[in-house]
Structure formats: C-alpha cells, structure tokens
Design an enzyme around this catalytic site. Structure first.
Site, PDB file in Angstrom:
ATOM      1  N   LYS A 175       0.845  -1.192   0.000  1.00 59.43           N
ATOM      2  CA  LYS A 175       0.000   0.000   0.000  1.00 59.43           C
ATOM      3  C   LYS A 175       0.884   1.247   0.000  1.00 59.43           C
ATOM      4  O   LYS A 175       1.996   1.199   0.514  1.00 59.43           O
ATOM      5  CB  LYS A 175      -0.903   0.013   1.237  1.00 59.43           C
ATOM      6  N   HIS A 294      -6.578 -13.520  -7.631  1.00 59.04           N
ATOM      7  CA  HIS A 294      -7.413 -12.538  -6.946  1.00 59.04           C
ATOM      8  C   HIS A 294      -8.815 -12.587  -7.539  1.00 59.04           C
ATOM      9  O   HIS A 294      -8.976 -12.812  -8.735  1.00 59.04           O
ATOM     10  CB  HIS A 294      -6.831 -11.127  -7.086  1.00 59.04           C
ATOM     11  N   SER A 379      -7.776 -12.253   3.775  1.00 62.95           N
ATOM     12  CA  SER A 379      -7.179 -10.921   3.688  1.00 62.95           C
ATOM     13  C   SER A 379      -8.248  -9.858   3.878  1.00 62.95           C
ATOM     14  O   SER A 379      -9.441 -10.147   3.866  1.00 62.95           O
ATOM     15  CB  SER A 379      -6.484 -10.731   2.335  1.00 62.95           C
TER      16      SER A 379
END
EC number: 4.1.1.39
Length: 453
Positions: A175, A294, A379
């Site tokens: 991030k 993902h 997550s």
C-alpha cells in the site's frame, strides 16, 4: 436421410408455444454419475407454478427456446436436454424455491470453464419470467473433472517448493496500491519480506500504469526478493500481477517473471476471464511458476442473496481452471463472512472429497479425484489480534494476508512484518501445545509482545 431422422420427421411438426414443464420437468428422473447437477434459488414472477419455472430454467440453460421448432425433430431431446428433477422450498422464504437441474455431460466442451458457464448461466438469468435467480452450487462429475488440469501445482508441491511446513503462510499487499514508483514499491516489498513474511502482493488493479510500468515493477521486486532471501535464508515471493489487456501480453509478462527466476505470478481471474486464466495456469505448470488468484469483481456476481451466483461456485470453477491461491474471505476483519458457509467452500478448495452438508452451504457431494488443492487466502481488514482466530479457523493450509495490518505498524514496514511473524509462530506453538486459541488468544498475543516490536 438416416432412419432416425425419417422416423422423427414422420411424426409431424406443430408450431406454437408450449409449457416448459411438459418436456423439462421430470421428477421421476434418476440422476447419472456423469450429469452436471445445479441448485438454483428461484424467485418467480407471481402466479407461475414452481414446476413451470424450474422447467424453464432447465430449458433455457440447455436445449430449449420459447417455442417449438421444427429442428427439434432432427435430434434427441431426451439425450441432450437439461431436466428439473427436484424442487424444494426455501425455509423462511414463501416466494422462493430451490430447483435442482441435471445436465447431460455431452452439452459441455471438455476442459472449458468458459463453455460450462456460458451454457448454465449465460442466458437464463435475463429470463423475464423470473424475478431473480441465483446459482447456489454445482456438482461436477468425475468424468468432467478429469478433463481439467486444475491448479498448476497444488498445496503440497507449493510447500515443497518453498520449504515451509507446519504453519499458515504470511503475506502482505503493498500500500498505497496505486501511485508508488517502481523503486519505492520494491523497497516496501524488501522491508516486508526481510521482516519475516513469506509473500508480498501486487494489488489487483496494479497492472502497467504510467506511474509504474510492469517491467520496472518486476525488476525492482525481483531485486527485493533476492536480497531478502540472502539475508533471511528463507525462500520469498511477490505476487507479480500478470493480468493484462490481452492474453498475449499476459503470457509475455509471465515469461519475463520466469526469466527473473521468481516463484509466483498473479492473475485477476474474473476480470481477466476464465479462458485467459486457464491459459496462464497451463503456462505456470509447464514452467514451474506458482499462480496466485485474486477475485476482483466477485461481489458483483455473488453479493446479492437472491440473484447471481454464490462464491462456492466461483471457487469450484477456479479449482478447475487453475490457481494455487485464491482469496476466500476472512470470517473476521473488514469483510466478514458466515463462518460455516465460508469454511464450506474453503473445504471445496482444499479437500479431495467433500460430503453434502446443507448447514455449510454444500448442496452436493463433490469428488475431485486428486485434482490439486488451492490455498485459501484470508485478507482485508485483519491484524495481529486476529491471528489466534485465523489460525484456529483456517488451519495450516492457508495464506494469511495483512496489508494495513503490516504497513500500518507505527514503527514501519519491517517491524509490522516482524509482529505478524511473531504472532503467527506464537499461535502455532500454543496450538501445538494444546492451548485453546479461541479462549486464550489475547493472552497468547500479549505474551508474544515481549519478543516483538
């Protein structure tokens, strides 16, 4: 003209609309081991009998159309049609029912999740006779499972490649996910891996934008991987997102990752598509790369209770198409899921044989006949104080992924990674000693704080 065609043509043809249930509702049908079975949650328009709507779903997702056509006489509908073979009410929902549909295997191309979904969900969800429709589960027959390669490597092969056993794997999403330069991005990767994590991760929308082109990111991340490996003596990885605008570009990025010698790449399998995902999975198996998946866009499909598709179906499809990891929800944290339901599809990802269990949302017994398993990834919104619950709920065969829970540490990225690793090892040690993680988790973490930033 064949005898079969002559016989059917001789019956004559009568145009017009007929009720679906006359052909496609067959409660006496005994399902075959080779049938693909589907459980649909149906919300019909008012005044329409369940038998007619269940039959309509079977028809519109297989051989049927709104009217009789003369070419029906040129084939065997009994062989190729879908059949609604059972209807049951939904407890607490007067207007809904579950329609069970059996599809003959000949309707589907071998080894193609794309074709399977095009047939089963490609058209019927826009049917105006239904207010809403949701695919709750699929039973994939052994004969069809064996036409798929499945995950590139699977759980055991991944552990052997990484030389990591007896605990969940630890990851971190870098991030901010957009805006960093490639060099600063690589620095964050290094700090997290050096601190004790097994993996770091590209966010799902990090592809190749003007602020950070993919090739630069791959190079700086590879440097971070090799530097952290040399300093820790552990095998490390970063999920390099190979998702691209074309399949050719995606494979080019995967080839470059392989040439760098990194262990794993990543794909956004729903936005990228099942054809692209299966192609990448085959490349990864042939070239020794692990594949992290993902599920970006999944909530568009699976969030509504009455319409769309449950994630357990998408999870089964991913295991068939191929992926070594897939995001599965957390049960705790920012994106909570119902515990039993979540663990139901987690078992569908990992285990070889799963019994029917409606309390966990599993509508059908599923035999994967040794198709490799997929590691579930927990997550989003989790941190070290969730570690006891995550360790208890997901067990060793999982990836626990902390983004802000690592990078948000007040002392920096590396101390955040150290804190996660110490918390995990403390929980695994306590569990192995017979301590109750659910009851003593807070105390275990406080004890671990003595040895961690």
């Amino acid at each position: 003209m064949s005898p079969q065609t002559e016989t059917k043509a001789g019956v004559g043809f009568k145009a017009g609309v007929k009720e679906y249930k006359l052909t496609y509702y067959t409660p006496e049908y005994e399902t075959k081991d080779t049938d693909i079975l589907a459980a649909f949650r149906v919300t019909p328009q008012p005044g329409v009998p369940p038998e007619e709507r269940g039959a309509a779903v079977a028809a519109e997702s297989s051989t049927g159309t709104w009217t009789t056509v003369w070419t029906d006489g040129l084939t065997s509908l009994d062989r190729y049609k879908g059949r609604c073979y059972h209807i049951e009410p939904v407890p607490g929902e007067e207007e809904q029912f579950i329609a069970y549909v059996a599809y003959p295997l000949d309707l589907f191309e071998e080894g193609s999740v794309t074709n399977m979904f095009t047939s089963i969900v490609g058209n019927v969800f826009g049917f105006k006779a239904l207010r809403a429709l949701r695919l709750e589960d699929l039973r994939i027959p052994v004969a069809y499972v064996k036409t798929f390669q499945g995950p590139p490597h699977g759980i055991q092969v991944e552990r052997d490649k990484l030389n990591k056993y007896g605990r969940p794997l630890l990851g971190c999403t870098i991030k901010p996910k957009l805006g960093l330069s490639a060099k600063n991005y690589g620095r964050a990767v290094y700090e997290c891996l050096r601190g004790g994590l097994d993996f770091t991760k590209d966010d799902e929308n990090v592809n190749s934008q003007p602020f950070m082109r993919w090739r630069d990111r791959f190079l700086f991340c590879a440097e971070a991987i090799y530097k952290s490996q040399a300093e820790t003596g552990e095998i490390k990885g970063h999920y390099l997102n190979a998702t691209a605008g074309t399949c050719e570009e995606m494979i080019k990025r995967a080839v470059f990752a392989r040439e760098l010698g990194v262990p794993i790449v990543m794909h956004d399998y729903l936005t990228g598509g099942f054809t692209a995902n299966t192609s990448l999975s085959h490349y990864c198996r042939d070239n020794g790369l692990l594949l992290h998946i993902h599920r970006a866009m999944h909530a568009v499909i699976d969030r509504q209770k009455n319409h769309g598709m449950h994630f357990r179906v998408l999870a089964k499809a991913l295991r068939m198409s191929g992926g070594d990891h897939v995001h599965s929800g957390t049960v705790v944290g920012k994106l909570e899921g119902e515990r039993d339901i979540t663990l139901g599809f987690v078992d569908l990802l990992r285990d070889d044989y799963i019994e029917k269990d409606r309390s966990r949302g599993v509508y059908f017994t599923q035999d994967w006949v040794s198709l490799p398993g997929v590691l579930p990834v927990a997550s989003r919104g989790i941190h070290v104080w969730h570690m006891p619950a995550l360790t208890e709920i997901f067990g060793d065969d999982s990836v626990l992924q902390f983004g802000g829970g690592t990078l948000g540490h007040p002392w920096g990225n590396a101390p955040g990674a150290v804190a996660n690793r110490v918390a995990l090892e403390a929980c695994v040690k306590a569990r192995n000693e017979g301590r109750d993680l659910a009851a003593e988790g807070g105390e275990i973490i406080r004890e671990a704080c003595k040895w961690s930033p």
